[in-house]
Design a protein around this motif. Structure first.
Motif, PDB file in Angstrom:
ATOM      1  N   MET A 100      -4.647 -10.903   1.286  1.00  0.00           N
ATOM      2  CA  MET A 100      -3.944  -9.635   1.171  1.00  0.00           C
ATOM      3  C   MET A 100      -4.852  -8.710   0.372  1.00  0.00           C
ATOM      4  SD  MET A 100      -0.300  -8.741  -0.686  1.00  0.00           S
ATOM      5  CE  MET A 100      -0.827  -9.300  -2.305  1.00  0.00           C
ATOM      6  N   GLU A 101      -5.148  -7.543   0.922  1.00  0.00           N
ATOM      7  CA  GLU A 101      -6.029  -6.607   0.229  1.00  0.00           C
ATOM      8  C   GLU A 101      -5.414  -5.221   0.215  1.00  0.00           C
ATOM      9  OE1 GLU A 101     -10.587  -6.285   0.674  1.00  0.00           O
ATOM     10  OE2 GLU A 101      -9.796  -4.636   1.898  1.00  0.00           O
ATOM     11  N   MET A 102      -5.566  -4.538  -0.921  1.00  0.00           N
ATOM     12  CA  MET A 102      -5.196  -3.136  -1.045  1.00  0.00           C
ATOM     13  C   MET A 102      -6.459  -2.396  -1.458  1.00  0.00           C
ATOM     14  SD  MET A 102      -1.476  -3.533  -2.838  1.00  0.00           S
ATOM     15  CE  MET A 102      -1.910  -4.991  -3.798  1.00  0.00           C
ATOM     16  N   LYS A 113      -3.487 -17.010  12.199  1.00  0.00           N
ATOM     17  CA  LYS A 113      -2.704 -15.854  11.787  1.00  0.00           C
ATOM     18  C   LYS A 113      -3.342 -14.586  12.329  1.00  0.00           C
ATOM     19  CE  LYS A 113      -0.257 -17.464   7.764  1.00  0.00           C
ATOM     20  NZ  LYS A 113       0.121 -17.147   6.390  1.00  0.00           N
ATOM     21  N   LYS A 114      -2.499 -13.573  12.479  1.00  0.00           N
ATOM     22  CA  LYS A 114      -2.964 -12.291  12.999  1.00  0.00           C
ATOM     23  C   LYS A 114      -3.188 -11.331  11.833  1.00  0.00           C
ATOM     24  CE  LYS A 114      -1.819  -8.569  16.139  1.00  0.00           C
ATOM     25  NZ  LYS A 114      -0.815  -7.981  17.006  1.00  0.00           N
ATOM     26  N   ARG A 115      -4.309 -10.649  11.854  1.00  0.00           N
ATOM     27  CA  ARG A 115      -4.645  -9.673  10.817  1.00  0.00           C
ATOM     28  C   ARG A 115      -3.931  -8.357  11.117  1.00  0.00           C
ATOM     29  NH1 ARG A 115      -9.054  -5.898  10.634  1.00  0.00           N
ATOM     30  NH2 ARG A 115      -9.579  -5.394   8.490  1.00  0.00           N
ATOM     31  N   ILE A 116      -3.304  -7.801  10.094  1.00  0.00           N
ATOM     32  CA  ILE A 116      -2.725  -6.468  10.241  1.00  0.00           C
ATOM     33  C   ILE A 116      -3.418  -5.535   9.256  1.00  0.00           C
ATOM     34  CG2 ILE A 116      -0.483  -7.312  11.045  1.00  0.00           C
ATOM     35  CD1 ILE A 116       0.604  -6.471   8.244  1.00  0.00           C
ATOM     36  N   ARG A 117      -3.544  -4.304   9.655  1.00  0.00           N
ATOM     37  CA  ARG A 117      -4.169  -3.280   8.805  1.00  0.00           C
ATOM     38  C   ARG A 117      -3.319  -2.025   8.903  1.00  0.00           C
ATOM     39  NH1 ARG A 117      -8.231   0.874   8.997  1.00  0.00           N
ATOM     40  NH2 ARG A 117      -9.623   0.738   7.189  1.00  0.00           N
ATOM     41  N   LYS A 118      -2.873  -1.548   7.758  1.00  0.00           N
ATOM     42  CA  LYS A 118      -2.023  -0.353   7.706  1.00  0.00           C
ATOM     43  C   LYS A 118      -2.669   0.654   6.764  1.00  0.00           C
ATOM     44  CE  LYS A 118       2.033  -0.303   8.681  1.00  0.00           C
ATOM     45  NZ  LYS A 118       2.889   0.171   9.725  1.00  0.00           N
ATOM     46  N   ALA A 151       7.601  -7.892  11.270  1.00  0.00           N
ATOM     47  CA  ALA A 151       8.372  -8.034  10.024  1.00  0.00           C
ATOM     48  C   ALA A 151       7.492  -7.746   8.812  1.00  0.00           C
ATOM     49  CB  ALA A 151       8.984  -9.429   9.927  1.00  0.00           C
ATOM     50  N   LEU A 152       6.236  -8.234   8.824  1.00  0.00           N
ATOM     51  CA  LEU A 152       5.336  -7.984   7.706  1.00  0.00           C
ATOM     52  C   LEU A 152       4.972  -6.498   7.618  1.00  0.00           C
ATOM     53  CD1 LEU A 152       3.801  -9.138   5.322  1.00  0.00           C
ATOM     54  CD2 LEU A 152       1.885  -9.600   6.876  1.00  0.00           C
ATOM     55  N   GLU A 153       4.760  -5.856   8.763  1.00  0.00           N
ATOM     56  CA  GLU A 153       4.495  -4.424   8.755  1.00  0.00           C
ATOM     57  C   GLU A 153       5.678  -3.654   8.177  1.00  0.00           C
ATOM     58  OE1 GLU A 153       3.329  -3.386  12.729  1.00  0.00           O
ATOM     59  OE2 GLU A 153       1.317  -4.207  12.467  1.00  0.00           O
ATOM     60  N   ASP A 154       6.897  -4.059   8.515  1.00  0.00           N
ATOM     61  CA  ASP A 154       8.098  -3.421   7.955  1.00  0.00           C
ATOM     62  C   ASP A 154       8.168  -3.615   6.444  1.00  0.00           C
ATOM     63  OD1 ASP A 154       8.882  -2.549  10.463  1.00  0.00           O
ATOM     64  OD2 ASP A 154      10.381  -4.148  10.739  1.00  0.00           O
ATOM     65  N   ILE A 155       7.810  -4.804   5.965  1.00  0.00           N
ATOM     66  CA  ILE A 155       7.805  -5.062   4.521  1.00  0.00           C
ATOM     67  C   ILE A 155       6.822  -4.122   3.833  1.00  0.00           C
ATOM     68  CG2 ILE A 155       7.086  -6.736   2.761  1.00  0.00           C
ATOM     69  CD1 ILE A 155       8.329  -8.917   4.618  1.00  0.00           C
ATOM     70  N   TRP A 156       5.624  -3.971   4.391  1.00  0.00           N
ATOM     71  CA  TRP A 156       4.645  -3.065   3.795  1.00  0.00           C
ATOM     72  C   TRP A 156       5.123  -1.620   3.834  1.00  0.00           C
ATOM     73  CZ3 TRP A 156       1.426  -3.912   0.210  1.00  0.00           C
ATOM     74  CH2 TRP A 156       0.830  -5.166   0.081  1.00  0.00           C
ATOM     75  N   ASP A 157       5.725  -1.193   4.954  1.00  0.00           N
ATOM     76  CA  ASP A 157       6.257   0.170   5.036  1.00  0.00           C
ATOM     77  C   ASP A 157       7.299   0.404   3.945  1.00  0.00           C
ATOM     78  OD1 ASP A 157       4.642   0.650   7.253  1.00  0.00           O
ATOM     79  OD2 ASP A 157       6.273   0.435   8.707  1.00  0.00           O
ATOM     80  N   ASN A 158       8.191  -0.569   3.737  1.00  0.00           N
ATOM     81  CA  ASN A 158       9.215  -0.451   2.696  1.00  0.00           C
ATOM     82  C   ASN A 158       8.597  -0.454   1.298  1.00  0.00           C
ATOM     83  OD1 ASN A 158      11.344  -0.299   4.522  1.00  0.00           O
ATOM     84  ND2 ASN A 158      11.611  -2.512   4.577  1.00  0.00           N
ATOM     85  N   ASN A 159       7.601  -1.308   1.076  1.00  0.00           N
ATOM     86  CA  ASN A 159       6.923  -1.336  -0.217  1.00  0.00           C
ATOM     87  C   ASN A 159       6.275   0.017  -0.526  1.00  0.00           C
ATOM     88  OD1 ASN A 159       7.555  -3.997  -0.852  1.00  0.00           O
ATOM     89  ND2 ASN A 159       5.641  -4.811  -0.063  1.00  0.00           N
ATOM     90  N   ILE A 160       5.603   0.578   0.458  1.00  0.00           N
ATOM     91  CA  ILE A 160       4.917   1.864   0.246  1.00  0.00           C
ATOM     92  C   ILE A 160       5.935   2.984   0.035  1.00  0.00           C
ATOM     93  CG2 ILE A 160       3.372   3.571   1.260  1.00  0.00           C
ATOM     94  CD1 ILE A 160       1.984   0.944   0.299  1.00  0.00           C
TER      95      ILE A 160
END
Length: 133
Positions: free
Chosen positions: A87-89, A3-8, A115-124
């Motif tokens: 998953m970390e916040m 899996k690829k790690r994403i950080r936002k 798609a996961l980055e879009d989900i996080w953007d929408n959540n935030i």
């Protein structure tokens, strides 16, 4: 497959880490912006549910791997097969400005990172709307 790690990073208008903690480290706070329902199964296990429980819905149980109140919480999905995925916040405070940033780390299949980055953007976005932070 690896899996690829994403950080936002998301800027917050809140000045108090404890205010943010209530929204990322407690079931009642998470339920306001990340899932339709969040229940605590035990002290180290949260069940996130999307959709109505009496109709079609999807639930995932996340175990708390580590947490430090007012700083970060790290979860791992019970059904996660990738050993390094989590998953970390994390709440970070700028020493220069004193402003807070929510740093999200998550993992996705290489073809699902956008798609996961879009989900996080929408959540935030929902987090900002419901809390004003």
């Amino acid at each position: 497959m690896q899996k690829k790690r994403i950080r936002k990073e998301y800027q917050l208008s809140a000045k108090s880490p404890s205010m943010v903690w209530g929204l990322i480290g407690e079931a009642s706070g998470l339920q306001k912006w990340i899932a339709d329902y969040v229940d605590v199964d035990n002290e180290n296990s949260f069940v996130f549910t999307w959709g109505e429980e009496w109709t079609e819905h999807h639930s995932i149980t996340f175990c708390v791997l580590d947490k430090k109140k007012n700083e970060y919480i790290r979860f791992r999905a019970d059904d996660e097969e990738c050993p390094e995925a989590y998953m970390e916040m994390r709440i970070e405070k700028s020493e220069l400005t004193g402003s807070l940033t929510l740093v999200v780390t998550d993992y996705a299949e290489p073809d699902e990172t956008e798609a996961l980055e879009d989900i996080w953007d929408n959540n935030i976005e929902r987090l900002h709307r419901i809390s004003g932070i």
